[in-house]
Design a protein around this motif. Structure first.
Motif, PDB file in Angstrom:
ATOM      1  N   ILE A 466     -19.824   7.128  10.368  1.00 13.86           N
ATOM      2  CA  ILE A 466     -19.613   6.917   8.928  1.00 13.86           C
ATOM      3  C   ILE A 466     -18.132   6.701   8.647  1.00 13.86           C
ATOM      4  CG2 ILE A 466     -19.733   8.028   6.660  1.00 13.86           C
ATOM      5  CD1 ILE A 466     -22.290   9.473   7.690  1.00 13.86           C
ATOM      6  N   GLY A 467     -17.275   7.561   9.241  1.00 14.35           N
ATOM      7  CA  GLY A 467     -15.829   7.459   9.022  1.00 14.35           C
ATOM      8  C   GLY A 467     -15.237   6.158   9.526  1.00 14.35           C
ATOM      9  N   LEU A 468     -15.728   5.680  10.678  1.00 15.55           N
ATOM     10  CA  LEU A 468     -15.222   4.424  11.236  1.00 15.55           C
ATOM     11  C   LEU A 468     -15.601   3.238  10.356  1.00 15.55           C
ATOM     12  CD1 LEU A 468     -15.959   5.052  15.019  1.00 15.55           C
ATOM     13  CD2 LEU A 468     -13.705   4.862  13.965  1.00 15.55           C
ATOM     14  N   LYS A 469     -16.810   3.272   9.809  1.00 13.41           N
ATOM     15  CA  LYS A 469     -17.227   2.190   8.912  1.00 13.41           C
ATOM     16  C   LYS A 469     -16.376   2.176   7.646  1.00 13.41           C
ATOM     17  CE  LYS A 469     -21.986   1.665  10.538  1.00 13.41           C
ATOM     18  NZ  LYS A 469     -23.426   1.754  10.219  1.00 13.41           N
ATOM     19  N   LYS A 470     -16.009   3.356   7.161  1.00 17.24           N
ATOM     20  CA  LYS A 470     -15.147   3.433   5.984  1.00 17.24           C
ATOM     21  C   LYS A 470     -13.754   2.869   6.277  1.00 17.24           C
ATOM     22  CE  LYS A 470     -17.310   7.389   3.643  1.00 17.24           C
ATOM     23  NZ  LYS A 470     -17.130   8.826   3.227  1.00 17.24           N
ATOM     24  N   LEU A 471     -13.330   2.964   7.537  1.00 16.21           N
ATOM     25  CA  LEU A 471     -12.022   2.432   7.932  1.00 16.21           C
ATOM     26  C   LEU A 471     -12.038   0.913   8.082  1.00 16.21           C
ATOM     27  CD1 LEU A 471     -10.685   4.960  10.613  1.00 16.21           C
ATOM     28  CD2 LEU A 471      -9.814   4.585   8.309  1.00 16.21           C
ATOM     29  N   GLY A 472     -13.233   0.320   7.986  1.00 13.69           N
ATOM     30  CA  GLY A 472     -13.333  -1.122   8.097  1.00 13.69           C
ATOM     31  C   GLY A 472     -13.564  -1.629   9.505  1.00 13.69           C
ATOM     32  N   ILE A 473     -13.994  -0.737  10.404  1.00  8.82           N
ATOM     33  CA  ILE A 473     -14.351  -1.182  11.751  1.00  8.82           C
ATOM     34  C   ILE A 473     -15.632  -1.992  11.625  1.00  8.82           C
ATOM     35  CG2 ILE A 473     -14.868  -0.477  14.109  1.00  8.82           C
ATOM     36  CD1 ILE A 473     -12.041   0.248  13.141  1.00  8.82           C
ATOM     37  N   SER A 474     -15.548  -3.271  11.893  1.00  8.52           N
ATOM     38  CA  SER A 474     -16.634  -4.192  11.549  1.00  8.52           C
ATOM     39  C   SER A 474     -17.778  -4.216  12.550  1.00  8.52           C
ATOM     40  CB  SER A 474     -16.072  -5.609  11.391  1.00  8.52           C
ATOM     41  OG  SER A 474     -15.406  -6.013  12.579  1.00  8.52           O
ATOM     42  N   HIS A 475     -17.528  -3.798  13.786  1.00  6.75           N
ATOM     43  CA  HIS A 475     -18.570  -3.905  14.803  1.00  6.75           C
ATOM     44  C   HIS A 475     -18.581  -2.655  15.680  1.00  6.75           C
ATOM     45  CE1 HIS A 475     -20.638  -6.617  18.058  1.00  6.75           C
ATOM     46  NE2 HIS A 475     -21.485  -5.843  17.412  1.00  6.75           N
ATOM     47  N   LEU A 476     -19.659  -1.882  15.605  1.00  8.19           N
ATOM     48  CA  LEU A 476     -19.826  -0.668  16.416  1.00  8.19           C
ATOM     49  C   LEU A 476     -20.929  -0.905  17.429  1.00  8.19           C
ATOM     50  CD1 LEU A 476     -19.622   2.001  13.577  1.00  8.19           C
ATOM     51  CD2 LEU A 476     -17.860   1.473  15.256  1.00  8.19           C
ATOM     52  N   VAL A 477     -20.624  -0.663  18.694  1.00  5.70           N
ATOM     53  CA  VAL A 477     -21.559  -0.949  19.785  1.00  5.70           C
ATOM     54  C   VAL A 477     -21.681   0.283  20.671  1.00  5.70           C
ATOM     55  CG1 VAL A 477     -22.037  -2.460  21.761  1.00  5.70           C
ATOM     56  CG2 VAL A 477     -20.815  -3.362  19.767  1.00  5.70           C
ATOM     57  N   MET A 478     -22.888   0.524  21.198  1.00  5.38           N
ATOM     58  CA  MET A 478     -23.087   1.610  22.157  1.00  5.38           C
ATOM     59  C   MET A 478     -23.685   1.045  23.439  1.00  5.38           C
ATOM     60  SD  MET A 478     -25.060   5.254  21.710  1.00  5.38           S
ATOM     61  CE  MET A 478     -26.713   4.564  21.691  1.00  5.38           C
ATOM     62  N   LEU A 479     -23.073   1.363  24.566  1.00  3.69           N
ATOM     63  CA  LEU A 479     -23.553   0.931  25.878  1.00  3.69           C
ATOM     64  C   LEU A 479     -23.873   2.166  26.711  1.00  3.69           C
ATOM     65  CD1 LEU A 479     -20.897  -1.835  26.661  1.00  3.69           C
ATOM     66  CD2 LEU A 479     -23.133  -2.118  25.570  1.00  3.69           C
TER      67      LEU A 479
END
Length: 635
Positions: A466-479
């Motif tokens: 949630i916090g990263l999305k608020k910072l404007g990180i546009s692409h979150l990926v999990m591998l």
């Protein structure tokens, strides 16, 4: 001007630091005040020569160290420095009778040095505070008794004794029954950590409750706290691109302004009818004072020092100022799953009894799984219940499938669907299609039930996304190397943009390479294991989770988070961005003010006092702005 903990006003005389730093400026200020008072109120009693004496005495304490520093740089072949500019400008001003201005330039410069020294010590203090954590002695068991020795002399396999309130001197394994430790120096977390026999403990941790013993597993040079200190100390020597650019800029910029000042003095002779040499020389001297790059050369490194110090204070280690710049530009964040977003410890999530009751099911489960060391077996055998009446024998482990054995004279199977089918156990279609890690139990050929095992999410995993999305990180990926269905379930729970499972280390590497090709922005990868090392090295910013995690991951990463909390990544990005903002604020402010006053000075509309502000005044403002980093909060 170099950013140093000690200013050019330091010498080798052993006198108190406060006197050593402030005395030259105090003497200069008093003599300058005396000179000004003599000039305006004592002309009837004192001659002009007496006034020159006052100003001369005022100039020497603050001017001589600068002149000396300028001479030393000239001997090294570096002529056009800020020391050279200050010397030429102030000596020239003195020569044409501008005594107060000449002294004031050097005095304010020395005050700027004092501010700079205090600010740098504050920034470095946050970083070097870890030095006090390194243990200085160790109680080691030798010849049947504990001897006090240096930690460097202790070998792997030796036994240490740590008393209440003492720091653990080397990494090891706890051989006492239990311990309660303060790991704040390593993790930045004030909450005490409970450890039981057989678990790892780390140097720098403080023993809180009772006498404990530890078996050493690493030499002192390889211990956690030593490794962290090495990374911190190396970080301050690695410059950012902005910092390196400003230094290169200053080397080109400074000789240009010297030649411009010379031209400003000479060229008007050929074009101005009533040319007065002293007037044009004064303008040139003003031009030199204004053009000193002090504000840039001081405040920019200080800004990065502040960023590194603030990060260290929050349990985040950047291996160089350059990574503060890069992490601020990250728009794609790639997570490893196990140990990064999840705890890496399997736990029972659900219990389903098909025939009989849950208590009976878990009794048989716990009895047979207690004979295995597999992580999933441990999760089941740790289930809280008493099974003293159960007798287990003839247990055999079927690789990749589960366990077969005899419990209370009954044949018991505990394992996956493949084990059940291979032994003719009937499993209904609904149970077969569960998209989770399932361990089934059969007694005497009949399926009795199953448990759902899962690697639990870390407490702050959801808050991190949630916090990263608020910072404007546009692409979150999990591998992940885990099953595709498990990986997708966790990604859906966390609302991560995309996820892939069943990946080998080389598969993760390929995926990150593809993401880098597609993205126009910086990419960060966050992992914790040996298998993550190739991806950590490939990514623009490699972030190792857990300062106490895999040595290979920590050595490979660009940023090390000293706890197992992924939410620290949010703080790391915020600190990087704040550092960049302050650095560029200082660059724009310094260049902007200098440009305006340079134009005014060349046109004769600015005097030496405005020049002092454009140089030293702006430097002071820039220093104060940089110091703000050390007092910011990133909660």
């Amino acid at each position: 001007m170099e950013v140093k903990e000690n200013s050019v006003f330091h010498n080798k005389i052993k006198i108190p630091l406060a006197i050593k730093e402030y005395l030259p400026a105090i003497i200069s200020f008093i003599m300058l005040a005396a000179g000004i008072l003599t000039e305006y109120f004592g002309s009837m009693f004192f001659t002009n020569k007496v006034q020159i004496i006052w100003y001369g005495i005022a100039y020497i304490p603050v001017g001589w160290p600068v002149i000396k520093a300028g001479w030393n740089t000239i001997k090294r072949g570096d002529i056009f420095t800020e020391f050279f500019l200050m010397t030429v400008a102030t000596v020239g001003a003195f020569a044409i009778g501008k005594y107060p201005e000449s002294v004031s330039v050097m005095l304010f410069y020395s005050v700027g040095e004092l501010f700079q020294g205090a600010a740098v010590r504050k920034a470095k203090g946050n970083i070097k505070a870890l030095l006090d954590v390194r243990p200085k002695e160790a109680h080691v068991l030798r010849n049947g008794q504990y001897t006090l020795v240096s930690p460097e002399s202790v070998g792997i396999g030796e036994t240490l004794q740590i008393r209440v309130g003492e720091k653990i001197p080397l990494d090891g394994v706890l051989i006492s029954e239990k311990a309660r430790l303060n790991t704040a120096a390593l993790t930045g977390e004030s909450k005490p950590q409970s450890v039981v026999e057989g678990e790892e403990v780390y140097s720098g941790s403080i023993n809180l409750e009772e006498l404990i013993e530890v078996k050493v597993t690493k030499e002192f040079k390889d211990s956690s706290i030593s490794r962290i200190l090495d990374m911190v100390q190396n970080a301050t020597s690695r410059k950012s691109k902005t910092e390196l650019f400003i230094r290169r800029f200053a080397r080109v910029y400074t000789p240009i302004v010297v030649y411009l000042a010379l031209a400003l003095t000479i060229i008007p002779f050929f074009f101005v009818d009533e040319y007065v040499f002293s007037d044009w020389l004064y303008r040139a001297l003003i031009f030199l004072v204004i053009s000193c790059p002090c504000a840039l050369v001081v405040s920019i490194p200080l800004g990065y020092f502040g960023g590194l110090g603030a990060a260290s204070k929050n349990g985040i280690l950047f291996k160089g100022a350059s990574f503060l710049d890069v992490i601020a530009k990250v728009k794609t964040l790639v997570f490893d799953k196990t140990g990064t977003l999840t705890k890496g410890v399997f736990e029972i999530q659900e219990i389903h009894a098909i025939s009989g009751n849950k208590k009976e099911l878990m009794s048989y489960f716990k009895a047979i799984e207690g004979k295995s060391t597999h992580p999933i077996a441990k999760a089941i055998s740790d289930y809280d219940m008493d099974i003293d009446q159960f007798k287990v024998s003839d247990v055999q482990e079927v690789a990749g499938k589960g366990l077969i054995g005899v419990v209370n004279d009954k044949k018991v199977l505990a394992g996956n669907l493949s084990l059940m089918k291979g032994n003719g156990i009937s499993v209904d279609e609904k149970t077969q299609n569960i998209e989770k890690s399932v361990v089934m139990l059969a007694i005497d050929g009949e399926l009795k039930g199953y448990v759902v095992i899962a690697d639990a999410l870390k407490d702050d995993a959801k808050a991190t996304i949630i916090g990263l999305k608020k910072l404007g990180i546009s692409h979150l990926v999990m591998l992940s190397g885990d099953r595709e269905s498990v990986t997708q379930n966790i990604a859906q729970d966390l609302q991560i943009d995309s996820a892939l499972g069943n990946l080998l280390p080389e598969d993760k590497l390929k995926e990150v390479e593809e993401l880098q090709k597609k993205s126009k922005h910086k990419l960060a990868f966050i992992g914790d294991g040996i298998n993550d090392a190739p991806v950590l090295a490939l990514s623009d910013v490699g972030i190792a989770m857990g300062g106490l995690g895999s040595d290979v991951a920590i050595e490979t990463a660009d940023v090390v988070i000293q706890t197992d909390h992924p939410s620290k990544v949010i703080k790391a990005i915020k600190i990087g961005r704040s550092t960049g903002h302050i650095v560029w604020q200082n660059i724009i402010m310094a260049l902007g003010v200098k440009l305006v006053v340079l134009i005014l000075g060349a046109g004769g509309l600015a005097n030496m006092w405005e020049a002092v502000f454009a140089d030293v005044g702006v430097a002071l403002l820039a220093i104060l702005n940089a110091v703000r980093l050390q007092h910011m909060r990133w909660d």
